[in-house]
Write an enzyme that holds these catalytic residues in place. Structure first.
Site, PDB file in Angstrom:
ATOM      1  N   LEU A  77       0.890  -1.160   0.000  1.00 14.63           N
ATOM      2  CA  LEU A  77       0.000   0.000   0.000  1.00 14.63           C
ATOM      3  C   LEU A  77       0.928   1.211   0.000  1.00 14.63           C
ATOM      4  O   LEU A  77       1.773   1.344   0.883  1.00 14.63           O
ATOM      5  CB  LEU A  77      -0.856  -0.049   1.267  1.00 14.63           C
ATOM      6  CG  LEU A  77      -1.657   1.149   1.722  1.00 14.63           C
ATOM      7  CD1 LEU A  77      -2.576   1.647   0.641  1.00 14.63           C
ATOM      8  CD2 LEU A  77      -2.466   0.780   2.945  1.00 14.63           C
ATOM      9  N   SER A  78       0.787   2.069  -1.006  1.00 15.21           N
ATOM     10  CA  SER A  78       1.732   3.180  -1.154  1.00 15.21           C
ATOM     11  C   SER A  78       1.704   4.113   0.052  1.00 15.21           C
ATOM     12  O   SER A  78       0.697   4.223   0.754  1.00 15.21           O
ATOM     13  CB  SER A  78       1.406   3.987  -2.414  1.00 15.21           C
ATOM     14  OG  SER A  78       1.311   3.151  -3.537  1.00 15.21           O
ATOM     15  N   GLN A  79       2.818   4.810   0.231  1.00 16.18           N
ATOM     16  CA  GLN A  79       2.947   5.820   1.289  1.00 16.18           C
ATOM     17  C   GLN A  79       1.868   6.899   1.092  1.00 16.18           C
ATOM     18  O   GLN A  79       1.638   7.336  -0.039  1.00 16.18           O
ATOM     19  CB  GLN A  79       4.346   6.419   1.111  1.00 16.18           C
ATOM     20  CG  GLN A  79       4.751   7.437   2.109  1.00 16.18           C
ATOM     21  CD  GLN A  79       6.003   8.172   1.638  1.00 16.18           C
ATOM     22  OE1 GLN A  79       6.499   7.949   0.539  1.00 16.18           O
ATOM     23  NE2 GLN A  79       6.478   9.055   2.470  1.00 16.18           N
TER      24      GLN A  79
END
Ligand code: SAH
Length: 219
Positions: free
Chosen positions: A59-61
């Site tokens: 899950l991207s930053q």
């Protein structure tokens, strides 16, 4: 954990890093990030870090999700969006609040199914999901005002560029292998202009479906 205060702290951190669009900030107050990660990692949901979601994916930053969402809103048109890499469905959820219609392609079936549950939970019915190789885009549903990629190809795929609206359609995605840059390619007719935004670290865009057959899901 899920308190408004916890979310507010994340928003303050995003502001400190240069995120300014109030519409994007509002989404980070609305979208419950903790439902996108395993319970064991729930305490990390509102930190500004990438979180594993299984199958070697992340899950991207939050900062990069916010930055890409700002770029989508800054595009000349942003009503119909195609996303490559549904993943957890977090970026999809943020965009679903910001645009009219979002089409999202994922190549790993279990991730797609979990993302669908989370989107349903939030009643975000303006999303269509497809299991397929995102390198192909979604030709039947195109053209798109913006195509956003959350996995990195070595160069902007021509098939995606072809599915942009001709008058200012934008492809927004990380490009490169060892060294990656968040990149925006704008289409004007047959002309494509590319600009680099900033260095990033995304998982690679991989060809083919991991397992199973292509399918399309309504929520
Ligand atoms: N936006 C996602 C990020 C997930 S990581 C989130 O917020 O959770 C990138 C995702 O892209 C992974 O789920 C990976 O399986 C997917 N992906 C990689 N290559 C792909 C391709 N060719 N087609 C579709 N999805 C792809």
């Amino acid at each position: 954990m899920t308190s408004q205060r916890t979310r507010q702290r994340l928003i303050e951190r995003l502001f400190a890093k240069g995120i300014r669009d109030p519409r994007v900030m509002e989404c980070f107050m609305k979208v419950p990030r903790h439902i996108f990660v395993d319970e064991a990692l729930g305490h990390k949901a509102y930190e500004d870090i990438a979180v594993p979601i299984g199958y070697g994916q992340t899950l991207s930053q939050p900062y990069i999700v916010a930055r890409m969402s700002e770029l989508v809103l800054a595009a000349p048109h942003h009503e119909r969006i195609l996303e490559i890499g549904t993943g957890s469905g977090f970026q999809t959820s943020v965009l679903a609040h910001l645009v009219d219609e979002i089409y999202s392609v994922e190549r790993i079936k279990p991730l797609q199914l979990k993302a669908r549950e989370r989107l349903r939970l939030q009643k975000l019915y303006n999303v269509r999901l497809k299991l397929d190789d995102g390198f192909l885009g979604w030709p039947d549903a195109g053209p798109f005002d913006v195509i956003i990629g959350t996995a990195a190809p070595d160069s902007p795929p021509q098939s995606l560029l072809d599915q942009l609206v001709p008058d200012g359609g934008q492809l927004i995605l990380p490009v490169g292998a060892a060294e990656q840059y968040l990149t925006v390619v704008e289409r004007q007719g047959d002309e494509f202009t590319e600009r680099r935004i900033e260095p990033v670290h995304f998982v690679p865009m991989l060809a083919g479906i991991q397992t199973g057959e292509t399918d399309t899901l309504r929520l």
